[in-house]
Design an enzyme around this catalytic site. Structure first.
Site, PDB file in Angstrom:
ATOM      1  N   HIS A 135      26.899 -85.258 -13.868  1.00  0.00           N
ATOM      2  CA  HIS A 135      25.572 -84.778 -13.488  1.00  0.00           C
ATOM      3  C   HIS A 135      25.467 -83.275 -13.731  1.00  0.00           C
ATOM      4  O   HIS A 135      26.456 -82.613 -14.021  1.00  0.00           O
ATOM      5  CB  HIS A 135      25.283 -85.084 -12.008  1.00  0.00           C
ATOM      6  CG  HIS A 135      24.939 -86.522 -11.756  1.00  0.00           C
ATOM      7  ND1 HIS A 135      25.903 -87.485 -11.549  1.00  0.00           N
ATOM      8  CD2 HIS A 135      23.753 -87.163 -11.695  1.00  0.00           C
ATOM      9  CE1 HIS A 135      25.320 -88.657 -11.366  1.00  0.00           C
ATOM     10  NE2 HIS A 135      24.015 -88.496 -11.454  1.00  0.00           N
ATOM     11  N   LYS A 139      23.525 -80.572  -8.735  1.00  0.00           N
ATOM     12  CA  LYS A 139      23.636 -81.736  -7.847  1.00  0.00           C
ATOM     13  C   LYS A 139      24.579 -81.408  -6.702  1.00  0.00           C
ATOM     14  O   LYS A 139      25.723 -80.987  -6.917  1.00  0.00           O
ATOM     15  CB  LYS A 139      24.124 -82.967  -8.615  1.00  0.00           C
ATOM     16  CG  LYS A 139      24.145 -84.227  -7.754  1.00  0.00           C
ATOM     17  CD  LYS A 139      24.318 -85.468  -8.588  1.00  0.00           C
ATOM     18  CE  LYS A 139      24.300 -86.730  -7.716  1.00  0.00           C
ATOM     19  NZ  LYS A 139      23.030 -86.882  -6.960  1.00  0.00           N
TER      20      LYS A 139
END
Length: 238
Positions: A135, A139
């Protein structure tokens, strides 16, 4: 449909654009500077709320929606310890609630594929299994909620694995989830079964936030006017 957006970061703005394009009206855009709008006099005007915030604030936000008797769709991850309490309250008091680790239609189909593959591999002890998720660097939770959902599906079928760990496995009964944070990466999840003879991998790669945002709007459309607890399996009839 009148929508209250709780959380107006990149995901909230993507949901706003898709909901508006579909003809819905976003009547509240609530961020850290407008938390006073999380009261019944404001929330009560919405048909449904969509909540994408932080693990620290999600529970309170959902409770505010329940107090205003507004069905709420939550995509916040990292607060799984509170979910049983919230679901029990929704069922008992007749509140509408839908929470998922991932609203993407593709990911929810991927969940079903992962579950079936795990069932097939349960009787094949020559295969080890591990996971990887990638990600963007912003995040906040690790591993991702989607990765945890995938891991729990694997653990539910492959009984030689007893628990997941967010690192390289140090014991044979551990399911390793390797988390990487790289920009710009909306989200990639891979489950790999490895043997001395061959490997089997399944991967879902998100190209943008639009898939998550579109799924959240579809979920909100489904939840409008409903009471009780639902999942994306209900929304997508999986």
């Amino acid at each position: 449909m009148k929508i209250a957006l709780i959380g107006y970061g990149k995901m909230g703005k993507a949901i706003d654009a898709i909901a508006t394009a579909k003809g819905h009206e976003v009547i509240l855009r609530i961020d850290i500077n407008s938390k006073h709008l999380l009261e019944k006099e404001h929330l009560g005007q919405a048909d449904v709320a969509i909540e994408f915030t932080t693990p620290e604030t999600a529970y309170e936000n959902v409770m505010k929606c329940f107090a205003a008797d507004v069905p709420v769709v939550s995509g916040t991850t990292g607060w799984l310890d509170k979910l049983p309490e919230v679901k029990a309250m929704a069922e008992k008091e007749g509140k509408g609630f839908l929470q998922t680790t991932n609203f993407s239609i593709g990911v929810n189909i991927f969940f079903e594929i992962n579950k079936r593959l795990a069932e097939l591999m349960a009787s094949q002890p020559q295969y080890d299994v591990q996971m990887e998720e990638i990600h963007h660097t912003q995040k906040k939770d690790s591993p991702s909620g989607t990765a945890i959902s995938l891991a729990e599906q694997v653990l539910g079928a492959v009984t030689r694995k007893h628990a997941w760990v967010n690192e390289e496995a140090t014991a044979a009964d551990q399911l390793s989830i390797i988390s990487k944070r790289i920009d710009p990466a909306p989200g990639t999840h891979t489950v790999t079964y490895t043997s001395a003879i061959d490997d089997i991998s399944i991967t879902h790669t998100a190209h943008s936030r639009e898939g998550f945002a579109a799924g959240a709007v579809v979920a909100a459309e489904y939840l409008k006017g409903k009471k009780g607890v639902y999942t994306m399996k209900d929304v997508l009839n999986l």
